[in-house]
Scaffold this active site. Structure first.
Site, PDB file in Angstrom:
ATOM      1  N   ARG A 114     -14.082  38.242  -4.340  1.00 11.74           N
ATOM      2  CA  ARG A 114     -12.766  37.947  -3.741  1.00 11.74           C
ATOM      3  C   ARG A 114     -11.611  38.267  -4.695  1.00 11.74           C
ATOM      4  O   ARG A 114     -11.654  37.971  -5.871  1.00 11.74           O
ATOM      5  CB  ARG A 114     -12.717  36.460  -3.373  1.00 11.74           C
ATOM      6  CG  ARG A 114     -11.366  36.021  -2.839  1.00 11.74           C
ATOM      7  CD  ARG A 114     -11.465  34.752  -2.058  1.00 11.74           C
ATOM      8  NE  ARG A 114     -12.024  33.627  -2.791  1.00 11.74           N
ATOM      9  CZ  ARG A 114     -12.381  32.490  -2.202  1.00 11.74           C
ATOM     10  NH1 ARG A 114     -12.281  32.341  -0.899  1.00 11.74           N
ATOM     11  NH2 ARG A 114     -12.870  31.509  -2.919  1.00 11.74           N
ATOM     12  N   ARG A 128     -12.217  17.577   3.369  1.00 15.54           N
ATOM     13  CA  ARG A 128     -13.376  18.025   2.597  1.00 15.54           C
ATOM     14  C   ARG A 128     -14.436  16.923   2.504  1.00 15.54           C
ATOM     15  O   ARG A 128     -15.477  17.138   1.933  1.00 15.54           O
ATOM     16  CB  ARG A 128     -12.978  18.330   1.159  1.00 15.54           C
ATOM     17  CG  ARG A 128     -12.312  19.654   0.821  1.00 15.54           C
ATOM     18  CD  ARG A 128     -13.184  20.856   0.958  1.00 15.54           C
ATOM     19  NE  ARG A 128     -13.211  21.784  -0.148  1.00 15.54           N
ATOM     20  CZ  ARG A 128     -12.336  22.770  -0.360  1.00 15.54           C
ATOM     21  NH1 ARG A 128     -11.319  22.939   0.432  1.00 15.54           N
ATOM     22  NH2 ARG A 128     -12.503  23.585  -1.374  1.00 15.54           N
ATOM     23  N   ARG A 170     -19.247  24.348  -6.753  1.00 15.77           N
ATOM     24  CA  ARG A 170     -18.455  24.238  -5.507  1.00 15.77           C
ATOM     25  C   ARG A 170     -19.365  24.258  -4.281  1.00 15.77           C
ATOM     26  O   ARG A 170     -19.133  23.527  -3.321  1.00 15.77           O
ATOM     27  CB  ARG A 170     -17.441  25.393  -5.433  1.00 15.77           C
ATOM     28  CG  ARG A 170     -16.251  25.165  -6.358  1.00 15.77           C
ATOM     29  CD  ARG A 170     -15.463  26.432  -6.592  1.00 15.77           C
ATOM     30  NE  ARG A 170     -14.822  26.952  -5.417  1.00 15.77           N
ATOM     31  CZ  ARG A 170     -14.447  28.235  -5.270  1.00 15.77           C
ATOM     32  NH1 ARG A 170     -14.672  29.104  -6.243  1.00 15.77           N
ATOM     33  NH2 ARG A 170     -13.849  28.624  -4.186  1.00 15.77           N
ATOM     34  N   LYS A 212     -12.861  31.537   5.808  1.00 21.18           N
ATOM     35  CA  LYS A 212     -11.932  30.752   6.632  1.00 21.18           C
ATOM     36  C   LYS A 212     -10.475  30.955   6.236  1.00 21.18           C
ATOM     37  O   LYS A 212      -9.593  30.880   7.089  1.00 21.18           O
ATOM     38  CB  LYS A 212     -12.301  29.258   6.657  1.00 21.18           C
ATOM     39  CG  LYS A 212     -12.253  28.550   5.321  1.00 21.18           C
ATOM     40  CD  LYS A 212     -12.772  27.126   5.478  1.00 21.18           C
ATOM     41  CE  LYS A 212     -12.654  26.351   4.172  1.00 21.18           C
ATOM     42  NZ  LYS A 212     -13.310  26.999   3.017  1.00 21.18           N
ATOM     43  N   ARG A 260      -9.314  34.454  -8.610  1.00 23.58           N
ATOM     44  CA  ARG A 260      -9.075  33.030  -8.870  1.00 23.58           C
ATOM     45  C   ARG A 260      -9.925  32.552 -10.042  1.00 23.58           C
ATOM     46  O   ARG A 260     -11.075  32.948 -10.173  1.00 23.58           O
ATOM     47  CB  ARG A 260      -9.452  32.214  -7.629  1.00 23.58           C
ATOM     48  CG  ARG A 260      -8.309  31.999  -6.685  1.00 23.58           C
ATOM     49  CD  ARG A 260      -8.768  31.413  -5.389  1.00 23.58           C
ATOM     50  NE  ARG A 260      -9.593  30.208  -5.516  1.00 23.58           N
ATOM     51  CZ  ARG A 260      -9.994  29.492  -4.476  1.00 23.58           C
ATOM     52  NH1 ARG A 260      -9.661  29.832  -3.249  1.00 23.58           N
ATOM     53  NH2 ARG A 260     -10.730  28.426  -4.651  1.00 23.58           N
TER      54      ARG A 260
HETATM   55  P1  AMP Z   1     -10.133  26.128  -1.936  1.00 22.63           P
HETATM   56  O1  AMP Z   1      -8.979  27.034  -2.176  1.00 22.63           O
HETATM   57  O2  AMP Z   1     -10.071  25.474  -0.574  1.00 22.63           O
HETATM   58  O3  AMP Z   1     -11.464  26.777  -2.202  1.00 22.63           O
HETATM   59  O4  AMP Z   1      -9.998  24.930  -2.977  1.00 22.63           O
HETATM   60  C1  AMP Z   1     -10.051  25.155  -4.384  1.00 22.63           C
HETATM   61  C2  AMP Z   1     -10.328  23.841  -5.084  1.00 22.63           C
HETATM   62  O5  AMP Z   1      -9.246  22.923  -4.814  1.00 22.63           O
HETATM   63  C3  AMP Z   1     -11.588  23.117  -4.637  1.00 22.63           C
HETATM   64  O6  AMP Z   1     -12.735  23.564  -5.309  1.00 22.63           O
HETATM   65  C4  AMP Z   1     -11.231  21.670  -4.985  1.00 22.63           C
HETATM   66  O7  AMP Z   1     -11.353  21.432  -6.376  1.00 22.63           O
HETATM   67  C5  AMP Z   1      -9.754  21.598  -4.650  1.00 22.63           C
HETATM   68  N1  AMP Z   1      -9.511  21.179  -3.238  1.00 22.63           N
HETATM   69  C6  AMP Z   1      -8.996  21.943  -2.227  1.00 22.63           C
HETATM   70  N2  AMP Z   1      -8.906  21.237  -1.090  1.00 22.63           N
HETATM   71  C7  AMP Z   1      -9.368  19.992  -1.386  1.00 22.63           C
HETATM   72  C8  AMP Z   1      -9.558  18.810  -0.622  1.00 22.63           C
HETATM   73  N3  AMP Z   1      -9.240  18.753   0.692  1.00 22.63           N
HETATM   74  N4  AMP Z   1     -10.040  17.710  -1.258  1.00 22.63           N
HETATM   75  C9  AMP Z   1     -10.352  17.753  -2.578  1.00 22.63           C
HETATM   76  N5  AMP Z   1     -10.231  18.834  -3.341  1.00 22.63           N
HETATM   77  C10 AMP Z   1      -9.746  19.962  -2.762  1.00 22.63           C
END
Ligand code: AMP
Length: 215
Positions: free
Chosen positions: A127, A88, A171, A13, A160
């Site tokens: 990634r 989320r 996750r 996404k 990352r």
């Molecule tokens: P992402 O880049 O979207 O995979 O997010 C990386 C990490 O950031 C996630 O595993 C969460 O720990 C945190 N995170 C990102 N977006 C949110 C959200 N909307 N609510 C809570 N934690 C978030």
């Protein structure tokens, strides 16, 4: 356009959101990117968020909602946006509804990028991201022409810190427990559109554009 991109970690996404922002001249609002920037800058919110991110848990709703609130309301608010990685959970989805209602800008739609769970871990492990421009590569499916170097800007690519096997398992579980219920939430609201994400990224993008153009 005011849409949410929904899907498990590794579904693509983020890649699709970047393509959409170019085509529709929209702003990407990625809570993951905002949180990583807060961690890198050592802000109080970043310091609190880091442990949850390293563990593959969700960061508290309070921190995330504060980050998003500023960008959707007030003087510098954006009105043409794609939310990537937010909401989320149901609490965040309800807060988003309220927030957008208050500025009279309801969501137009939610695109679910659907990828079989067996594929996700491999996608995440492969990634790589450009430090400079944020371009996303995958060493298995969409490698940079020269390993470690971004094709777009020549910047260095990196993995990352939460894209490791232990954190990925957590996750994916967090997604199943807390984020997947949003599928029913947005289906009931008549907003959900689903796209198969296990195809060539260009084909996935074409299918998403068809859906977006109908919103
Ligand atoms: P992402 O880049 O979207 O995979 O997010 C990386 C990490 O950031 C996630 O595993 C969460 O720990 C945190 N995170 C990102 N977006 C949110 C959200 N909307 N609510 C809570 N934690 C978030």
């Amino acid at each position: 356009m005011r849409i949410v991109m929904l899907g498990a970690p590794g579904c693509g996404k983020g890649t699709q959101t970047k393509l959409l922002t170019d085509k529709y001249d929209a702003v990407q609002l990625s809570t993951g990117d905002l949180l990583r920037a807060a961690v890198a800058a050592g802000t109080p919110a970043g310091l609190k968020a880091k442990a949850a991110m390293d563990a593959g848990d969700l960061v508290s709703d309070e921190i995330v909602l504060a980050l998003i609130h500023d960008r959707l309301t007030g003087p510098g608010a954006v009105s043409n946006f794609i939310l990537d990685g937010f909401p989320r959970n149901i609490v965040q989805a309800e807060a988003l509804d309220e927030l957008l209602k208050s500025v009279d800008q309801p969501l137009k739609g939610v695109i679910l990028v659907d990828v079989p769970s067996a594929e996700l871990s491999k996608r995440i492990a492969g990634r790589r991201i450009c430090r400079e421009c944020g371009a996303i590569y995958n060493i298995h499916f969409a490698p940079a022409s020269k390993e470690g170097v971004c094709d777009s800007c020549g910047g260095e690519t990196y993995q990352r810190s939460d894209d490791n096997e232990a954190t990925v398992t957590s996750r994916l579980q967090t997604y199943a427990d807390q984020t997947e219920p949003l599928i029913g939430f947005y289906e009931s609201a008549g907003l959900l559109k689903k796209v198969a994400g296990n195809a060539d990224p260009a084909d996935v993008f074409a299918n998403i554009c068809t859906l977006v153009d109908q919103l």
